[in-house]
Design a protein around this motif. Structure first.
Motif, PDB file in Angstrom:
ATOM      1  N   TYR A  25       0.844  -1.199   0.000  1.00  0.00           N
ATOM      2  CA  TYR A  25       0.000   0.000   0.000  1.00  0.00           C
ATOM      3  C   TYR A  25       0.882   1.252   0.000  1.00  0.00           C
ATOM      4  N   CYS A  27       0.673   5.578   0.225  1.00  0.00           N
ATOM      5  CA  CYS A  27      -0.118   6.790   0.395  1.00  0.00           C
ATOM      6  C   CYS A  27      -0.016   7.619  -0.880  1.00  0.00           C
ATOM      7  N   CYS A 222      -6.802   5.864   4.392  1.00  0.00           N
ATOM      8  CA  CYS A 222      -5.770   4.899   3.987  1.00  0.00           C
ATOM      9  C   CYS A 222      -6.028   3.533   4.624  1.00  0.00           C
ATOM     10  N   HIS A 247       0.407  10.564  10.518  1.00  0.00           N
ATOM     11  CA  HIS A 247      -0.477   9.833   9.598  1.00  0.00           C
ATOM     12  C   HIS A 247      -0.375   8.307   9.735  1.00  0.00           C
ATOM     13  N   HIS A 248       0.827   7.764   9.586  1.00  0.00           N
ATOM     14  CA  HIS A 248       0.948   6.302   9.635  1.00  0.00           C
ATOM     15  C   HIS A 248       0.722   5.755  11.044  1.00  0.00           C
TER      16      HIS A 248
END
Ligand SMILES: [Zn+2]
Length: 488
Positions: A25, A27, A222, A247-248
């Motif tokens: 995956y 972003c 995500c 974010h992650h």
């Protein structure tokens, strides 16, 4: 393959969950503006990883999102939606902006030979899915409603700061500091899953939800897009290092809370592209896009080469001088491949030898994707004693990963040279075409180059060529009928 994992801070032997298959995956971009070349560096290096996994025989399924809603100007939960801001700047609707910059992004990717991921999902097409997962998080006690928004409760996790190894005390201290904290949050690190309250009233894109009309937070997109398309266990999640936190970190928090088990094994982050003044951004200094570089005469392949020359886990400094050097090296490399092609009749491909040449290349990339050493292996192949056919086969093979357009651009170079030679032969009446003898032909080609340089008044180049030939024992004399040469 050894691949660095931000989760463990170590290079680990890459083993996917399912033998032979990789679920990956990435972003994707926030499409409110053109991507700058720092963003593009990340996509180039991720592309090399994607391509190398395929080269190594894995069947890769790669998914990417397009952020067309919910990414605020701050990575926290404050500020305006970047999409709305972009739309206002361009006097367009949010969806018009999204379409325009999504197309622009993929146009850049194509020029840079970045493979389009197998699945690309704009966030606005998945809102039902976001709502479903947020509902489940509320049900499981990992999310709460406050002041109109839905927040993720980070205190329910055993460990929130997964990439930094912060302790619970750090987190608690963070809460006590209480500076600029959203009063609705139970813990400082909590983040928004769904907004219904925004201080910006003109949020254009809104959807109905169990918590009222609103829009999703950035991080949830995500997690949902990855889980929906790649299942419960992800092998690799990649992105720029600036996405690691928050974010992650938030993606991991909500995905693992939802799934009840570990979600992704490898976190791969590409470091920054900096300017000498510091971090590259859209707001400060010259806004560096691929189109800007092209307008200055650099080709996208020269930029890709510039990126491949350094390791993805090192900050790279962009200056025009550095790019000039990379561009010159790239052109020289294409020239060398073209020269091997011109050798022609190089015999058949020696497969054993080609395998040996590929070994150095694979070793480099198996070592945490060392692209700079992979380029060294490419030069090594060109310098090797292999015949022309074997060298060209090695170049074509390596270029499946490097994607520098080497064969194609070398062919183009040779075609152009041939055309120029033919034109020159036609123009110079009374002089014969080029000699069949490769040594004489090389001299004649240089004389032609010098004549062309003189025509465009590039006397420095003309003198350089003359001096170069003299070093090889060839003297030139300009006569009314053209330039003649003789051995000294
Ligand atoms: Zn993401």
């Amino acid at each position: 393959m050894l691949l660095y994992n931000t989760l463990t801070h170590e290079r680990e032997l890459f083993v996917p969950n399912e033998p032979g298959k990789v679920k990956m995956y990435t972003c994707g971009p926030t499409v409110y503006h053109y991507a700058h070349i720092g963003n593009l560096r990340t996509y180039i290096m991720e592309d090399v990883l994607d391509r190398y996994l395929r080269y190594s025989g894995y069947s890769v399924r790669r998914v990417m999102n397009i952020t067309d809603v919910g990414h605020l100007t701050s990575d926290g939960d404050t500020g305006e939606d970047k999409m709305v801001k972009g739309a206002r700047r361009e006097h367009k609707t949010v969806m018009e902006i999204a379409k325009f910059f999504t197309d622009a992004f993929f146009a850049d990717c194509e020029k840079l030979r970045i493979r389009r991921p197998d699945v690309v999902v704009p966030a606005t097409t998945y809102v039902d899915e976001f709502i479903r997962v947020i509902e489940a998080l509320v049900e499981k006690g990992f999310a709460y409603e406050a002041g109109g928004n839905v927040y993720f409760d980070t205190s329910k996790l055993r460990q929130y700061y997964v990439f930094h190894g912060f302790s619970e005390e750090d987190l608690a201290e963070g809460v006590r500091e209480g500076v600029g904290v959203d009063e609705n949050k139970r813990n400082k690190a909590d983040f928004v899953l769904w907004f219904t309250k925004s201080k910006f009233e003109d949020q254009e894109l809104k959807w109905d939800s169990p918590w009222g009309t609103g829009y999703p937070g950035w991080h949830i997109e995500c997690s949902c897009i990855a889980m929906k398309n790649l299942g419960e266990r992800l092998d690799i999640h990649c992105g720029g290092i600036d996405n690691a936190f928050p974010h992650h970190t938030n993606e991991i928090a909500q995905s693992e809370a939802y799934l009840g088990h570990k979600w992704c094994n490898w976190w791969v982050h590409v470091l920054h592209l900096n300017t000498p003044a510091g971090k590259m951004s859209k707001s400060s200094g010259e806004f560096l896009t691929l189109s800007l570089l092209e307008s200055k005469g650099y080709s996208p392949m020269e930029y890709r080469f510039f990126c491949l020359q350094s390791h993805y886990r090192k900050n790279l400094v962009f200056t025009y001088e550095n790019l000039d050097n990379a561009a010159a090296s790239y052109r020289k490399l294409v020239g060398r491949v073209a020269a091997v092609m011109r050798e022609g009749g190089g015999g058949e491909v020696d497969e054993q030898e080609q395998k040996e040449l590929a070994k150095g290349f694979r070793d480099a990339l198996d070592n945490d994707l060392n692209t700079s050493l992979a380029l060294t292996a490419l030069y090594g192949a060109l310098k090797s004693g292999a015949n022309a056919a074997t060298k060209l086969a090695a170049v074509a093979d390596f270029d499946r990963v490097l994607a520098l357009g080497l064969i194609e651009n070398a062919e183009k170079l040779n075609e152009e040279q041939q055309k120029r030679s033919a034109a020159a032969a036609g123009a110079a009446e009374g002089t014969a075409g080029f000699s069949d003898d490769p040594e004489i032909r090389a001299i004649e080609e240089l004389i032609l180059k010098r004549t062309e340089a003189k025509k465009r008044r590039d006397y420095a180049e003309a003198d350089r060529i003359r001096a170069g030939l003299l070093e090889r024992g060839i003297a030139l004399t300009d006569t009314p009928g053209g330039t003649v040469w003789s051995k000294v």
